[in-house]
Design an enzyme around this catalytic site. Structure first.
Site, short mmCIF file in Angstrom:
data_model
loop_
_atom_site.label_atom_id
_atom_site.label_comp_id
_atom_site.label_asym_id
_atom_site.label_seq_id
_atom_site.Cartn_x
_atom_site.Cartn_y
_atom_site.Cartn_z
N ASP A 39 0.59 -1.10 0.04
CA ASP A 39 -0.15 -0.07 0.01
C ASP A 39 0.97 1.40 -0.15
O ASP A 39 0.43 2.39 0.32
CB ASP A 39 -1.05 -0.07 1.10
CG ASP A 39 -0.37 -0.15 2.35
OD1 ASP A 39 1.16 -0.34 2.57
OD2 ASP A 39 -0.67 0.12 3.49
N HIS A 241 22.58 1.18 -19.94
CA HIS A 241 21.47 1.60 -19.00
C HIS A 241 21.82 1.14 -17.90
O HIS A 241 21.23 0.67 -16.87
CB HIS A 241 20.24 1.20 -19.53
CG HIS A 241 19.65 2.04 -20.55
ND1 HIS A 241 18.92 1.42 -21.66
CD2 HIS A 241 20.18 3.23 -21.08
CE1 HIS A 241 18.74 2.32 -22.55
NE2 HIS A 241 19.61 3.39 -22.32
N ASP A 258 25.94 9.88 -16.14
CA ASP A 258 24.87 10.34 -16.86
C ASP A 258 23.63 10.46 -16.02
O ASP A 258 23.15 9.58 -15.59
CB ASP A 258 24.50 9.31 -17.95
CG ASP A 258 23.40 9.61 -19.03
OD1 ASP A 258 22.83 10.57 -18.73
OD2 ASP A 258 23.14 8.78 -19.96
N ASP A 269 19.88 16.47 -19.64
CA ASP A 269 20.34 15.07 -19.90
C ASP A 269 21.77 15.27 -20.05
O ASP A 269 22.18 15.52 -21.47
CB ASP A 269 19.61 14.23 -21.02
CG ASP A 269 20.18 13.00 -21.52
OD1 ASP A 269 20.85 12.35 -20.79
OD2 ASP A 269 19.80 12.42 -22.42
N HIS A 348 24.75 2.71 -29.84
CA HIS A 348 23.34 3.25 -30.05
C HIS A 348 23.47 4.64 -30.94
O HIS A 348 24.35 4.72 -31.74
CB HIS A 348 23.44 3.90 -28.67
CG HIS A 348 24.35 4.81 -27.93
ND1 HIS A 348 24.44 6.01 -28.37
CD2 HIS A 348 25.22 4.56 -27.10
CE1 HIS A 348 25.43 6.67 -27.25
NE2 HIS A 348 26.00 5.79 -26.78
N HIS A 352 18.80 12.45 -29.48
CA HIS A 352 17.21 12.19 -29.24
C HIS A 352 16.46 13.51 -28.97
O HIS A 352 17.40 14.47 -28.67
CB HIS A 352 16.83 11.15 -28.25
CG HIS A 352 17.45 11.50 -26.91
ND1 HIS A 352 17.14 12.33 -26.08
CD2 HIS A 352 18.60 10.79 -26.20
CE1 HIS A 352 17.66 12.16 -25.00
NE2 HIS A 352 18.71 11.37 -25.13
N HIS A 359 13.52 11.10 -23.39
CA HIS A 359 13.50 10.71 -24.64
C HIS A 359 12.08 11.67 -25.09
O HIS A 359 11.16 10.94 -24.95
CB HIS A 359 13.52 9.37 -24.89
CG HIS A 359 14.80 8.82 -24.53
ND1 HIS A 359 14.99 7.47 -23.98
CD2 HIS A 359 16.04 9.29 -24.19
CE1 HIS A 359 16.14 7.21 -23.69
NE2 HIS A 359 16.94 8.49 -23.96
N GLU A 383 25.34 12.74 -28.16
CA GLU A 383 25.90 11.87 -27.27
C GLU A 383 26.60 10.70 -27.57
O GLU A 383 26.36 9.40 -27.38
CB GLU A 383 24.91 11.36 -26.22
CG GLU A 383 23.42 10.90 -26.93
CD GLU A 383 22.52 10.45 -25.63
OE1 GLU A 383 23.11 9.66 -24.93
OE2 GLU A 383 21.43 10.91 -25.71
N TYR A 387 32.50 2.09 -26.17
CA TYR A 387 32.21 1.08 -24.91
C TYR A 387 33.34 -0.04 -25.40
O TYR A 387 32.82 -0.86 -26.19
CB TYR A 387 30.98 0.71 -24.95
CG TYR A 387 30.05 1.95 -24.75
CD1 TYR A 387 29.93 2.89 -23.53
CD2 TYR A 387 29.63 2.46 -26.15
CE1 TYR A 387 28.99 4.04 -23.65
CE2 TYR A 387 28.68 3.74 -26.14
CZ TYR A 387 28.51 4.29 -24.93
OH TYR A 387 27.93 5.59 -24.93
N ARG A 405 31.34 8.18 -22.67
CA ARG A 405 30.21 8.94 -23.34
C ARG A 405 30.59 10.45 -23.12
O ARG A 405 30.73 11.01 -21.65
CB ARG A 405 28.79 8.39 -22.96
CG ARG A 405 27.73 9.14 -23.59
CD ARG A 405 26.44 8.33 -23.52
NE ARG A 405 25.72 8.07 -22.30
CZ ARG A 405 25.78 7.01 -21.85
NH1 ARG A 405 26.61 5.78 -22.52
NH2 ARG A 405 25.23 6.66 -20.51
N GLU A 407 27.76 13.66 -23.54
CA GLU A 407 26.64 14.04 -24.04
C GLU A 407 26.20 15.50 -23.66
O GLU A 407 26.43 16.05 -22.32
CB GLU A 407 25.60 13.07 -23.25
CG GLU A 407 24.27 13.54 -23.60
CD GLU A 407 23.17 12.68 -22.98
OE1 GLU A 407 23.11 11.87 -21.73
OE2 GLU A 407 22.03 12.53 -23.51
#
Ligand code: GLY
Ligand code: MN
Ligand code: MN
Length: 443
Positions: A39, A241, A258, A269, A348, A352, A359, A383, A387, A405, A407
């Protein structure tokens, strides 16, 4: 959600969306907090469309826009003294009218009774095309009611359409208030990344950086993170991710962060990659410089008329050149691009749309299927990353298990672009100096 834009801003947004609806009617819901466990619930975050159009963070709220009398109607929970003691204040219909300027406001308990009349005679209704969505269910029930009454002169809509035609088009084009909120989200984010570096010390853990980041978001008045913060050291950074954020921070490794704040319903972002002990090792620096060149080449291509595939292709070429130079891919560069051999290290896309959702909505293609040219006031990310997997004998040991990365958030302007995240250091010497400053501040 941070400080809300004025009610005039939301009224103008509703008007502009209405202008895109033609004879259609749009139904937008605020949603409610999902159950976290038994709950207890996750914190409530209003649906991006509802908040964008009303500025209200009101669970269960429903907004209807269209060519009916008044053009807009809002449904909110009724006041309820007992429920408000337990679950928090509610504006109720009166309060919601005052806050939004919407004249027709009723209890959401009356939605099922009132919706058929709002849809009556309109051929098209926009509602979320998501199985099980309660707004879609309410719309379908209203259509059913109208169909049963067609012999008495009522007329049911014939088509239910995706709302992101009209809504996506509007949200893509940032008005002054959206841009102002986005700039605030970005400023909070840049500052929080800088502050969090103080927690980035070998011997520590990723979650300490996450805590510092997200604490800085809230301390600055942001709602919190706009998406699951990624704080990834060493080979965790090769998981795109990665959100566990519970790994150790080790000397000699890189740290990829990130994370972006959400402020007044707009998301930043930002990704930066730092050397944990303050200096890039030579092989890390070489790889980092490739990603940085790709980031800069991608950003340089952002202007009205450019398309995201064009920006991606520019980025891919720079990455492919670097991969060949570093011996990670076998040349020639053209073959690395054509055979997509670079995908082993860059899997990737580059960009975006960015806005109320990280996104963001908005069609990436024109009606004829060709890529959509960018327009002034669109905001995108650029970005690129590389890797390099661990556990592959064919890869030099000093690079295996390295993720980088970089970005940025980029606003398309009339004659080019503006890098909204420009205040976040990214040149090698700047990043090293930033880590050194954070260390000095700690000791
Ligand atoms: N943080 C999600 C992304 O960069 O797209
Ligand atoms: Mn992104
Ligand atoms: Mn990101």
């Amino acid at each position: 959600m941070g400080r809300a834009a004025s009610k005039e801003v939301h009224a103008q947004r509703r008007q502009r969306v209405r202008d895109r609806l033609g004879d259609g009617v749009l139904v937008v819901g605020a949603g409610h907090a999902p159950v976290r466990s038994r709950d207890t619930h996750y914190p409530f975050r209003p649906g991006s469309d509802f908040y964008y159009l009303t500025g209200l963070a009101e669970p269960e709220g429903v907004l209807v826009l269209g060519a009916f009398e008044g053009g807009e109607m809002l449904f909110v929970r009724p006041r309820d003294a007992e429920a408000e003691v337990w679950d928090g204040r509610r504006p109720g219909p009166e309060g919601a009218r005052a806050r939004t300027g919407i004249e027709k406001v009723a209890s959401v308990r009356d939605l099922a009774d009132r919706l058929p009349s709002l849809l009556d005679g309109h051929r098209l209704v926009y509602a979320p095309l998501v199985p099980g969505d309660p707004i879609l269910a309410a719309v379908l029930r209203a259509i059913e009611v109208l169909r049963r009454q067609e012999r008495s002169g009522r007329r049911a809509p014939a088509t239910v359409a995706d709302p992101y035609g009209p809504l996506g088009e509007e949200r893509l084009r940032k008005d002054a208030a959206a841009l102002s909120a986005l700039r605030t989200a970005v400023a909070i984010t840049v500052e929080a990344h800088d502050r969090a570096l103080a927690a980035a010390r070998p011997g520590g853990h990723e979650y300490q950086i996450q805590a510092a980041l997200e604490g800085a978001f809230r301390a600055a008045g942001a709602a919190g993170p706009a998406y699951g913060s990624i704080v990834a050291a060493g080979d965790n950074a090769t998981i795109l991710h990665y959100v566990e954020n519970d790994g150790p921070l080790r000397t000699g490794e890189l740290l990829l962060v990130d994370a972006g704040a959400e402020y007044d319903g707009m998301a930043a972002d930002l990704t930066r990659t730092y050397p944990l002990d303050g200096r890039f090792r030579p092989a890390q620096r070489d790889l980092y410089e490739v990603v940085l060149r790709a980031n800069e080449a991608g950003i340089a291509a952002v202007r009205p008329g450019a398309t995201l595939p064009e920006i991606h292709d520019r980025v891919v070429r720079v990455l492919a050149e670097g991969l060949v130079d570093l011996g990670l891919c076998e040349g020639p560069v053209d073959a690395v691009v054509e055979t997509k051999a670079y995908r082993r290290f860059y899997m990737h896309r580059t960009s975006h749309f960015l806005g109320a959702d990280v996104h963001d909505v908005g069609s990436y293609r024109l009606a004829d299927g060709t890529p959509r040219p960018l327009e002034p006031t669109f905001v995108i990310t650029v970005e690129p990353g590389l890797y390099v997997p661990a556990g592959d004998d064919s890869i030099p040991a000093e690079l295996a298990g390295t993720g980088i990365r970089i970005e940025d958030d980029v606003l398309v302007t009339a004659d080019g672009h503006e890098v909204l995240t420009a205040a976040a250091p990214k040149a090698v010497s700047e990043v090293e100096a930033q880590v050194a400053r954070a260390r000095a501040a700690r000791s």
